[in-house]
Design an enzyme around this catalytic site. Structure first.
Site, PDB file in Angstrom:
ATOM      1  N   GLU A   1       0.948  -0.737  -0.517  1.00 30.49           N
ATOM      2  CA  GLU A   1       0.243  -0.214   0.119  1.00 30.49           C
ATOM      3  C   GLU A   1       1.250   1.440   0.295  1.00 30.49           C
ATOM      4  O   GLU A   1       0.655   2.162   1.244  1.00 30.49           O
ATOM      5  CB  GLU A   1      -0.991  -0.037   1.528  1.00 30.49           C
ATOM      6  CG  GLU A   1      -1.605  -0.702   1.320  1.00 30.49           C
ATOM      7  CD  GLU A   1      -3.272  -1.165   1.919  1.00 30.49           C
ATOM      8  OE1 GLU A   1      -2.893  -0.376   2.834  1.00 30.49           O
ATOM      9  OE2 GLU A   1      -4.525  -1.772   1.709  1.00 30.49           O
TER      10      GLU A   1
ATOM     11  N   GLU B   1      -4.237  -8.815  -0.616  1.00 31.45           N
ATOM     12  CA  GLU B   1      -5.442  -8.612   0.383  1.00 31.45           C
ATOM     13  C   GLU B   1      -6.938  -8.612   0.295  1.00 31.45           C
ATOM     14  O   GLU B   1      -7.384  -7.504  -0.735  1.00 31.45           O
ATOM     15  CB  GLU B   1      -4.905  -7.557   1.261  1.00 31.45           C
ATOM     16  CG  GLU B   1      -3.282  -7.573   1.641  1.00 31.45           C
ATOM     17  CD  GLU B   1      -3.365  -6.055   3.144  1.00 31.45           C
ATOM     18  OE1 GLU B   1      -4.671  -5.632   3.465  1.00 31.45           O
ATOM     19  OE2 GLU B   1      -2.372  -5.930   3.188  1.00 31.45           O
TER      20      GLU B   1
HETATM   21  O1  AHR Z   1      -4.723  -6.191   6.758  1.00 31.86           O
HETATM   22  C1  AHR Z   1      -5.496  -4.695   7.688  1.00 31.86           C
HETATM   23  C2  AHR Z   1      -4.158  -3.950   6.236  1.00 31.86           C
HETATM   24  O2  AHR Z   1      -5.127  -3.855   5.888  1.00 31.86           O
HETATM   25  C3  AHR Z   1      -3.464  -4.076   6.189  1.00 31.86           C
HETATM   26  O3  AHR Z   1      -1.665  -3.897   7.737  1.00 31.86           O
HETATM   27  C4  AHR Z   1      -2.789  -3.058   5.335  1.00 31.86           C
HETATM   28  O4  AHR Z   1      -2.317  -3.204   3.961  1.00 31.86           O
HETATM   29  C5  AHR Z   1      -4.204  -2.977   5.023  1.00 31.86           C
HETATM   30  O5  AHR Z   1      -4.444  -1.391   5.091  1.00 31.86           O
END
Ligand code: AHR
Length: 487
Positions: free
Chosen positions: A166, A291
């Site tokens: 991110e 994710e």
């Molecule tokens: O999964 C939780 C968080 O969500 C992670 O650390 C981040 O990459 C995302 O914003």
């Protein structure tokens, strides 16, 4: 009655087993009390459950944590490891008992490939490059010697490396142009040290529908990477971050809002895939969804920074829908990692002290296991639109695949919470000799607790052979898996 068609003559390709991947971050009780004990050693009951699940790949150490993590803090004698503050997640103390060796031991015991996210946000090119050398260099070198000094003679051969996490947000709030340049630079210094560990480099991709990010990174850095990573979480409509809605206590509107939002993954994968293909016509650049999953309010009374949430039949439906989408886009999605594997967000496993339970989402992954590395088959489901409060989701959504031994797996998510759905499944291109069904069903909010860990569990589902396929009845709010043995 709904009709489902499986066309065994047409396929989008092979379903990469890594689509069934997972994610473990130093966040809440994912690592300590989850994957590992307080001293960093693997937690045996959790590891056994994950081995049984057939986890193909595990991403670590973050998430946002990755861009604050300095890997050398987590190697060597434990008493000498640095104690740091986990600034992203609750400001808790991190004593680094679980580091590179411990993570790779967990992967070895589960039988999965490691996927390491390197620190681009607050690290250096040298630090990242040293980490790769430490893990993969077979011969004599400063980092390989350090690894041997720490007890590991042979290289770990880690193939999957993420270049930042991110980077548009917690990883450094970068502009895509700036990140693309950094990504090129990092990529140059992440070397292949042996043919056994040819690196697969995954760049930070977009959040949700940020196509500008995908286009910019693919255009400027696409020649130096193998894939881009998309992040998309399924949430309720919410006014503010503190009130995302309960994971277990929700009404019908919230149920269908969440399911509709889960289905948005289809559009994201389709559109980002299209952008990637503009810059790699031969589909060399893959999409990694590293994710994904549901994100609700934490369980009452738990640390808000720990993201501990319960897991219901609604989560099971989200998992089923999403995995069906990935299967059907197996020509684009090369890996996916649900967030997160234990005790955080849409987890497979929850723990409390010595106790452990398997969530409805765990059961979905288990029921879908045979899709891993199988050949996707084209499907078509004749659907009705469920129009609860104008949310508009189809009543049934499916995917199918054929394994090397010829067996076919059809997986179906039935989203209607009020009525059963009789289905007629027709097979094109082959004849069935036998069919077996398994179903996970319950009220949308049904979930497993430590007092009643088997409330939501798979059970057999009747299926009857017909001249050209089979019939079955899907219970309300259910996920079904049918294994067909061809004649
Ligand atoms: O999964 C939780 C968080 O969500 C992670 O650390 C981040 O990459 C995302 O914003």
């Amino acid at each position: 009655m709904a009709q489902i068609f499986i066309n065994a003559n047409r396929s989008a390709g092979s379903i990469n087993k890594n689509i069934y991947g997972h994610f473990a971050e130093h966040l809440g009780r994912c690592i300590y009390g989850g994957l590992a004990n307080a001293d960093g050693s693997p937690r045996a009951d959790v590891i056994a459950a994950l081995k049984d699940l057939g986890v193909p790949v595990l991403r670590w150490p973050g998430g946002c944590f990755a861009d604050t993590y300095h890997w050398q803090d987590g190697i060597g004698p434990k008493a000498q490891r640095k104690t740091i503050v986990n600034t992203n997640w609750g400001g808790v103390t991190e004593d680094n008992a679980f580091g590179t060796h411990e993570f790779l031991e967990v992967c070895r015991q589960i039988g999965c490939e490691p996927y390491i996210s390197g620190n681009v946000g607050s690290g250096t090119v040298q630090e990242f490059s040293d980490w790769v050398e430490y893990c993969n260099m077979p011969g004599v070198s400063p980092m390989a010697d350090l690894r041997r000094q720490n007890g590991q003679q042979e290289p770990f051969n880690v193939r999957y490396w993420g270049i930042g996490n991110e980077s548009w947000g917690c990883g450094g709030e970068m502009r895509p142009e700036y990140y693309a340049d950094l990504c090129r630079q990092y990529s140059v210094f992440l070397r292949d040290y042996s043919p056994q560990a040819k690196l697969y480099k995954i760049a930070c991709g977009p959040s949700e529908g940020n196509y500008h990010w995908t286009r910019t990174v693919a255009e400027r850095a696409g020649h130096r990477i193998d894939a881009l990573a998309l992040h998309y979480y399924t949430m309720n409509d919410h006014q503010d971050w503190e009130h995302k809605g309960s994971a277990t206590d929700f009404d019908r509107k919230e149920l269908y809002t969440v399911l509709r939002k889960a289905l948005f993954m289809d559009e994201l994968v389709e559109n980002h895939g299209r952008v990637l293909r503009q810059f790699s016509p031969n589909k060399k650049l893959g999409l990694v969804v590293d994710e994904w999953g549901t994100w609700f309010d934490v369980e009452p009374g738990t640390n808000p920074g720990f993201l501990y949430q319960q897991n219901t039949m609604r989560d099971a439906l989200v998992a089923a829908l999403t995995l069906n989408i990935f299967n059907n886009h197996c020509d684009t999605v090369v890996m996916a990692n649900i967030a997160q594997v234990v005790n955080v967000l849409q987890a497979m496993v929850l723990t409390e002290g010595d106790k452990m339970l398997l969530t409805p989402t765990y059961h979905v992954f288990k029921m879908y296991k045979a899709h891993q590395d199988a050949r996707q088959l084209e499907t078509y489901a004749e659907t009705r639109l469920l129009d609860h409060e104008a949310e508009g989701v189809p009543d049934v959504q499916v995917s199918a695949s054929q394994q090397a031994d010829g067996q076919i797996l059809l997986t179906a998510a039935h989203l209607d919470d009020a009525a059963s759905l009789p289905v007629t499944v027709r097979l094109g291109g082959l004849k069935a000799a036998a069919v077996q069904g398994v179903v996970l069903a319950g009220a949308p909010g049904a979930h497993n607790t430590f007092a009643a860990p088997e409330t939501v569990a798979p059970r057999a589902l009747n299926a009857t052979l017909t001249a050209d396929g089979f019939t079955a009845v899907l219970p309300p709010c259910s996920v079904a898996a049918f294994t067909v043995t061809p004649a």
